[in-house]
Scaffold this active site. Structure first.
Site, PDB file in Angstrom:
ATOM      1  N   GLY A  87       3.081   2.330  10.537  1.00 12.35           N
ATOM      2  CA  GLY A  87       3.420   1.706  11.527  1.00 12.35           C
ATOM      3  C   GLY A  87       2.414   0.598  11.831  1.00 12.35           C
ATOM      4  O   GLY A  87       3.475  -0.604  12.224  1.00 12.35           O
ATOM      5  N   ALA A  88       1.784  -0.161  10.364  1.00 13.62           N
ATOM      6  CA  ALA A  88       1.455  -1.351  10.065  1.00 13.62           C
ATOM      7  C   ALA A  88       0.358  -1.548   8.736  1.00 13.62           C
ATOM      8  O   ALA A  88       0.272  -0.246   8.280  1.00 13.62           O
ATOM      9  CB  ALA A  88       0.357  -1.911  11.215  1.00 13.62           C
ATOM     10  N   MET A  89       0.355  -2.713   8.982  1.00 18.08           N
ATOM     11  CA  MET A  89      -0.368  -2.781   7.444  1.00 18.08           C
ATOM     12  C   MET A  89      -0.944  -4.183   7.717  1.00 18.08           C
ATOM     13  O   MET A  89      -0.724  -4.868   8.052  1.00 18.08           O
ATOM     14  CB  MET A  89       1.015  -3.066   6.333  1.00 18.08           C
ATOM     15  CG  MET A  89       0.335  -3.573   5.230  1.00 18.08           C
ATOM     16  SD  MET A  89      -0.636  -2.190   4.614  1.00 18.08           S
ATOM     17  CE  MET A  89      -2.242  -2.445   3.353  1.00 18.08           C
ATOM     18  N   GLU A  90      -2.442  -3.688   6.756  1.00 15.83           N
ATOM     19  CA  GLU A  90      -3.447  -5.040   7.572  1.00 15.83           C
ATOM     20  C   GLU A  90      -3.536  -5.533   5.954  1.00 15.83           C
ATOM     21  O   GLU A  90      -5.003  -6.203   5.807  1.00 15.83           O
ATOM     22  CB  GLU A  90      -4.873  -3.993   7.215  1.00 15.83           C
ATOM     23  CG  GLU A  90      -5.028  -3.623   6.106  1.00 15.83           C
ATOM     24  CD  GLU A  90      -4.286  -1.645   5.848  1.00 15.83           C
ATOM     25  OE1 GLU A  90      -5.503  -1.150   5.306  1.00 15.83           O
ATOM     26  OE2 GLU A  90      -4.183  -1.440   6.569  1.00 15.83           O
ATOM     27  N   ASN A  91      -2.726  -5.781   5.864  1.00 16.82           N
ATOM     28  CA  ASN A  91      -2.767  -7.166   4.918  1.00 16.82           C
ATOM     29  C   ASN A  91      -3.509  -8.227   5.001  1.00 16.82           C
ATOM     30  O   ASN A  91      -3.864  -9.051   6.376  1.00 16.82           O
ATOM     31  CB  ASN A  91      -0.618  -7.960   4.196  1.00 16.82           C
ATOM     32  CG  ASN A  91      -0.045  -6.591   4.564  1.00 16.82           C
ATOM     33  OD1 ASN A  91       0.029  -6.071   2.953  1.00 16.82           O
ATOM     34  ND2 ASN A  91       0.884  -6.575   5.272  1.00 16.82           N
ATOM     35  N   GLU A 109       1.358  -0.731  -0.126  1.00 16.27           N
ATOM     36  CA  GLU A 109       0.098   0.107   0.378  1.00 16.27           C
ATOM     37  C   GLU A 109       0.421   1.418  -0.102  1.00 16.27           C
ATOM     38  O   GLU A 109       1.645   1.505   0.694  1.00 16.27           O
ATOM     39  CB  GLU A 109      -1.018  -0.296   1.101  1.00 16.27           C
ATOM     40  CG  GLU A 109      -1.783   1.294   1.714  1.00 16.27           C
ATOM     41  CD  GLU A 109      -2.404   1.693   2.571  1.00 16.27           C
ATOM     42  OE1 GLU A 109      -3.760   2.303   2.733  1.00 16.27           O
ATOM     43  OE2 GLU A 109      -2.920   0.322   2.688  1.00 16.27           O
ATOM     44  N   HIS A 158      -9.645  -3.393  10.004  1.00 14.84           N
ATOM     45  CA  HIS A 158      -9.541  -3.094   8.650  1.00 14.84           C
ATOM     46  C   HIS A 158      -9.473  -4.480   8.087  1.00 14.84           C
ATOM     47  O   HIS A 158     -10.287  -4.233   7.395  1.00 14.84           O
ATOM     48  CB  HIS A 158      -8.135  -3.015   8.255  1.00 14.84           C
ATOM     49  CG  HIS A 158      -8.186  -1.490   8.314  1.00 14.84           C
ATOM     50  ND1 HIS A 158      -9.211  -0.338   7.153  1.00 14.84           N
ATOM     51  CD2 HIS A 158      -7.006  -0.799   8.453  1.00 14.84           C
ATOM     52  CE1 HIS A 158      -8.605   0.230   7.670  1.00 14.84           C
ATOM     53  NE2 HIS A 158      -7.417   0.324   8.280  1.00 14.84           N
ATOM     54  N   HIS A 210      -6.479  -1.260  15.574  1.00 14.22           N
ATOM     55  CA  HIS A 210      -7.331  -0.728  14.067  1.00 14.22           C
ATOM     56  C   HIS A 210      -6.625  -1.588  13.247  1.00 14.22           C
ATOM     57  O   HIS A 210      -7.613  -2.314  11.731  1.00 14.22           O
ATOM     58  CB  HIS A 210      -5.825   0.635  13.781  1.00 14.22           C
ATOM     59  CG  HIS A 210      -6.026   1.148  12.469  1.00 14.22           C
ATOM     60  ND1 HIS A 210      -7.021   2.339  12.621  1.00 14.22           N
ATOM     61  CD2 HIS A 210      -5.627   1.361  11.263  1.00 14.22           C
ATOM     62  CE1 HIS A 210      -7.045   2.745  11.364  1.00 14.22           C
ATOM     63  NE2 HIS A 210      -6.066   2.175  10.692  1.00 14.22           N
ATOM     64  N   GLU A 211      -5.490  -1.920  12.925  1.00 12.60           N
ATOM     65  CA  GLU A 211      -5.197  -3.543  11.602  1.00 12.60           C
ATOM     66  C   GLU A 211      -6.255  -4.775  11.026  1.00 12.60           C
ATOM     67  O   GLU A 211      -6.933  -5.029  10.572  1.00 12.60           O
ATOM     68  CB  GLU A 211      -3.619  -4.144  11.543  1.00 12.60           C
ATOM     69  CG  GLU A 211      -2.929  -2.777  11.583  1.00 12.60           C
ATOM     70  CD  GLU A 211      -2.780  -1.785  10.434  1.00 12.60           C
ATOM     71  OE1 GLU A 211      -3.160  -2.343   9.528  1.00 12.60           O
ATOM     72  OE2 GLU A 211      -2.807  -0.324  10.857  1.00 12.60           O
TER      73      GLU A 211
END
Length: 875
Positions: free
Chosen positions: A266-270, A126, A306, A302-303
């Site tokens: 911070g992070a990624m919601e893959n 992303e 998502h 949060h992730e």
């Protein structure tokens, strides 16, 4: 023509669906640090709404090996290569496209696409990173299923992960092994993930409300395996909360989190395989503060959230980013409020909004939460899209109530599950589910800037009527940014309470929400025996700047009596802001500094009021930040603001030294570290009290700070004391910094804290220390966390970054230019510190402008930095 001169914006109005849809994808990765071979087989079908036999695929930094259609290798006449992609010509209605490319994870310092970190392979796709992995329709409205085969060396890559469920694994004859993953849910390419390397797993389970057991796995580098339990518990709490509040159940058999040290976000919601900055996963009391624990819980939530608001229902195009991010931020805020204190959480969130997003809304990067154009999409992962976007979602919730909001969410998922949609689709679901017209809410999505809400009051004793006249307006912004012209009134839910002016008791029949959706309206309250005191914009019910003339006595009254905790805190902040701005302005006029007796007395009442919980009291006793104070000055004077605020801190500490000392001793007597909410709140208050005592030139006070540092059994207390010592010119400072480094030099996340406390020091020699630290063996421009902890933190040090000689500006510009070619995202975030330059005096403006021009003239400047610099220069 230079590269930057040829850059063209992408317009929301230009959106068109692709000429072909992708029905399924098969990817094969043969991992190698320098030459990873990526084979992609994509089955495509012509879009009947966009008839064409030409297909444009995005691709960057790829070494093409071959292209084939339905097994037949193409020659150069059947496709066209560009720096940013490939065009395939004369395609049939449906076919399979196979490409083979080489990519170099080891040399990929952008941390976008496939790269290596600490010897492990990792992806970040992303917003547009997938095009650095293979040629593809790298856009969010193209959703398809993925089957991924990964091959790697068994010694260096014993663990190989991707999205979905693992369906096969085997050893190969050449010392490698192979793993196959399949994700049954359609997803856009930005949600693809691959991780491979030497990792250890912290495992858990979660049983869904329908009785399915979900395997939970947190993968980390081996030395960090003992720091994962808090993240696991946070994930389990998030899954339970989403079922209880929104009825949303997890859909795969496994949910994985991987922590990596080198990460731009911070992070990624893959889907099913979240990749996290290790900062938001790893925690032990000795290495993580209470704030770290809270942030880990919030980011994990949060992730996870998502999975539905972002993955199952995603964005049609990147202009709709707030559709998933604003909504999910709101959801994680609600989750944290339920886990901790709703009042304290609300204050923390609004403080962040005012400190960051309000500044953005009044500067060159002002944009609606749904932008109209961009040059680099990475530049629009902003406080506006996230934080202001969450405030717009909160207004739906305020107007509809929890039940109405839930009805809207249910309809949203019913209509759009497994689809790529727009902000308008969300707004329509909220409206239709509740039979309410939300057409005017579209203005929140298309207009930039922070509305100003001006409130005036009138009292008619003969009629026993009290009236509030509310007027909304937008401040004029230079520069002609999209969304800043021809703005119309927006719907504002304004929560109001009336207080008895004698007793301070609330007049309950007149408390509630009034809707202002025109430019001006008067709201009348009848049947009152005397003029009340109005509490306006309770809970910060709309993201506006409130302008209401109140004298100091009335603010002190609200500070002491308002039973809305947000407004009680805000009254104190408003009073402090008025007084500190006046004091700072007075310095320029030659007036001596004086502590307001009203504020001193109000501060004393808060200090002695035992009805507050400790976290709220800590917030109420804290003076507004210098960066927030600066927003209220016509011309920001960082030196006068710093002097005035420091004077107030010292005088308050002198006036209440006995009470502060007694309170500190009481709070410090809690004994061994505990992680329950009561203990967290008490530590928060204790360290606010210690901060006041630290400004006194009393050996006992300095000794108290030093003792806390050396005796602390947790990072919260240790870092708080170190931050205070970093501001002082005493021998204890250097001793503490040396001891901290020696104790934690093998822990990168803790050493980031060591860099940050020095970068944020208020000492006059801070910039010299920052320059020295850039030459420290542990400093590396390749690690975003390290750069943010030193250079990024320094830009938040208003008094030292903006020192009059301009040395801070030159330092920032030097590092932006050093970083921009390798990591454009990081450089763009750093250069944004110049965005407010026109708010300062002429000398500082000129110096910042000169540095912006120096950056702008840099040959081959990346488009991320180019966009921000040009917008600043032309604002």
């Amino acid at each position: 023509m230079t590269a930057t001169q040829s850059i063209q914006p992408v317009l929301r109005s230009d959106y068109r669906p692709p000429t072909y849809w992708i029905e399924n994808v098969e990817l094969e990765f043969d991992l190698d640090p320098r030459e990873t071979l990526v084979t992609a087989r994509i089955a495509v079908r012509r879009n009947s709404q966009q008839p064409s036999d030409t297909l444009d695929l995005a691709g960057e930094n790829l070494k093409l090996q071959s292209v084939a259609i339905d097994g037949k290798r193409l020659d150069g006449d059947q496709y066209q290569l560009r720096d940013d992609g490939m065009t395939l010509l004369n395609l049939p209605e449906s076919c399979q496209i196979e490409t083979k490319v080489l990519v170099s994870p080891l040399t990929n310092k952008s941390l976008s696409g496939l790269y290596q970190t600490s010897g492990n392979y990792c992806t970040q796709c992303e917003a547009v990173g997938f095009r650095r992995i293979t040629y593809f329709l790298d856009r969010p409205d193209v959703m398809t299923t993925y089957r991924v085969t990964i091959r790697g060396d068994k010694k260096t890559c014993p663990v190989m992960l991707s999205n979905g469920n693992r369906i096969a694994a085997k050893d190969l004859d050449d010392g490698r092994h192979e793993v196959v993953w399949e994700d049954p849910f359609p997803k856009p390419s930005y949600l693809f993930a691959l991780v491979a390397g030497n990792l250890k797993c912290h495992r858990g389970t979660f049983t869904t409300r329908s009785g399915r057991d979900v395997a939970l796995e947190i993968w980390v580098e081996p030395q960090n395996i003992d720091k994962c339990e808090h993240a696991l518990v946070s994930l389990q709490k998030s899954m339970k909360w989403d079922e209880d509040v929104f009825g949303l159940e997890y859909d795969l058999d496994i949910y994985m989190i991987v922590a990596v040290n080198d990460f731009n976000m911070g992070a990624m919601e893959n889907k099913g395989l979240n990749v996290f900055n290790s900062k938001y996963v790893l925690a032990l009391p000795d290495t993580a503060t209470d704030e770290d624990y809270m942030l880990i819980e919030a980011v994990i939530a949060h992730e996870y959230f998502h999975n539905w608001t972002g993955n199952r229902v995603t964005c049609r195009d990147w202009f709709q980013l707030t559709l998933k991010e604003g909504l999910t931020v709101f959801r994680d805020q609600q989750f944290t409020a339920d886990q901790t204190s709703a009042a304290v959480k609300r204050i923390d969130d609004v403080s962040g909004l005012r400190a960051g997003q309000f500044v953005e809304d009044s500067g060159p990067m002002a944009h609606p939460i749904r932008p109209e154009s961009y040059i680099s999409m990475d530049n629009f992962y902003t406080a506006t899209v996230y934080r202001k976007g969450a405030e717009i979602i909160r207004m739906y919730h305020t107007i509809l109530g929890a039940e109405g909001f839930r009805r809207g969410m249910d309809l949203y998922f019913q209509r759009h599950d497994n689809s790529a949609v727009t902000c308008d689709d969300f707004r329509a679901a909220m409206a239709d589910a509740n039979n309410i017209n939300f057409d005017r809410f579209d203005r929140w999505y298309s207009q930039a800037g922070t509305p100003e809400l001006t409130v005036t009051e009138s009292w008619d004793a003969a009629k026993s009527e009290y009236a509030l006249t509310m007027t909304q307006s937008y401040p004029t912004l230079p520069g002609g940014n999209p969304g800043t012209e021809d703005r119309n009134p927006v719907p504002l839910p304004v929560r109001v309470g009336l207080l008895d002016a004698e007793s301070g008791e609330e007049i309950e029949q007149h408390s509630g929400v009034v809707m202002l959706d025109t430019e001006t309206e008067t709201f009348t309250f009848s049947g009152l025996s005397a003029k009340p005191i109005a509490s306006v914009l309770r809970g910060f019910s709309a993201p506006v700047r409130l302008r209401m003339q109140r004298d100091n006595e009335e603010l002190a009254f609200l500070m002491a009596n308002d039973n809305d905790p947000f407004n009680r805190w805000d009254a104190g902040q408003t009073l402090a802001t008025k007084l500190l701005i006046d004091a700072a302005n007075g310095l320029a006029d030659g007036r001596a500094l004086e502590l307001s007796e009203q504020f001193r007395d109000a501060f004393g009442r808060v200090l002695s009021d035992n009805s507050f919980d400790e976290a709220f009291k800590a917030l109420a006793l804290t003076l507004p930040r210098e960066s927030v104070l600066g927003q209220e000055m016509d011309v920001i004077d960082p030196d006068s603001l710093h002097t005035a605020r420091q004077f107030y801190r010292r005088r308050l500490a002198e006036c209440f030294q006995s009470e502060l000392t007694s309170l500190y001793n009481e709070l410090a007597a809690d004994g061994a570290y505990k992680n329950d909410q009561k203990s967290i709140n008490r530590r928060r208050l204790k360290n606010v009290v210690l901060a006041y005592l630290s400004v006194l030139d009393v050996p006992a006070c300095i000794s108290r700070v030093s003792n806390q540092f050396h005796q602390a059994d947790n990072m919260t207390d240790k870092q708080a004391a170190l931050s205070l010592l970093a501001n002082l010119d005493v021998p204890e400072r250097d001793a503490a910094l040396a001891a901290f480094y020696d104790q934690y030099k093998t822990d990168p996340l803790v050493i980031d804290k060591w860099y940050a406390v020095q970068a944020l020091s208020s000492r006059p020699d801070t910039i010299e220390h920052v320059k020295q630290l850039t030459s420290h063996p542990d400093f590396s421009v390749d690690n975003p966390n390290r750069v943010r902890s030193l250079i990024g933190a320094f830009t938040q040090n208003q008094v030292r970054f903006h020192q009059a000689d301009g040395a801070g500006y030159k330092l920032l510009a030097d590092y932006v230019l050093e970083i921009e070619s390798a990591n454009p995202q990081l450089a763009a975030r750093l250069v944004a510190a110049f965005n407010s330059y026109r708010r300062f005096d002429e000398s500082r403006q000129t110096q910042m402008q000169d540095e912006l021009k120096r950056i702008a003239e840099h040959p081959g400047l990346c488009k991320d930095v180019h966009e921000i610099v040009q917008r600043a220069l032309h604002f």
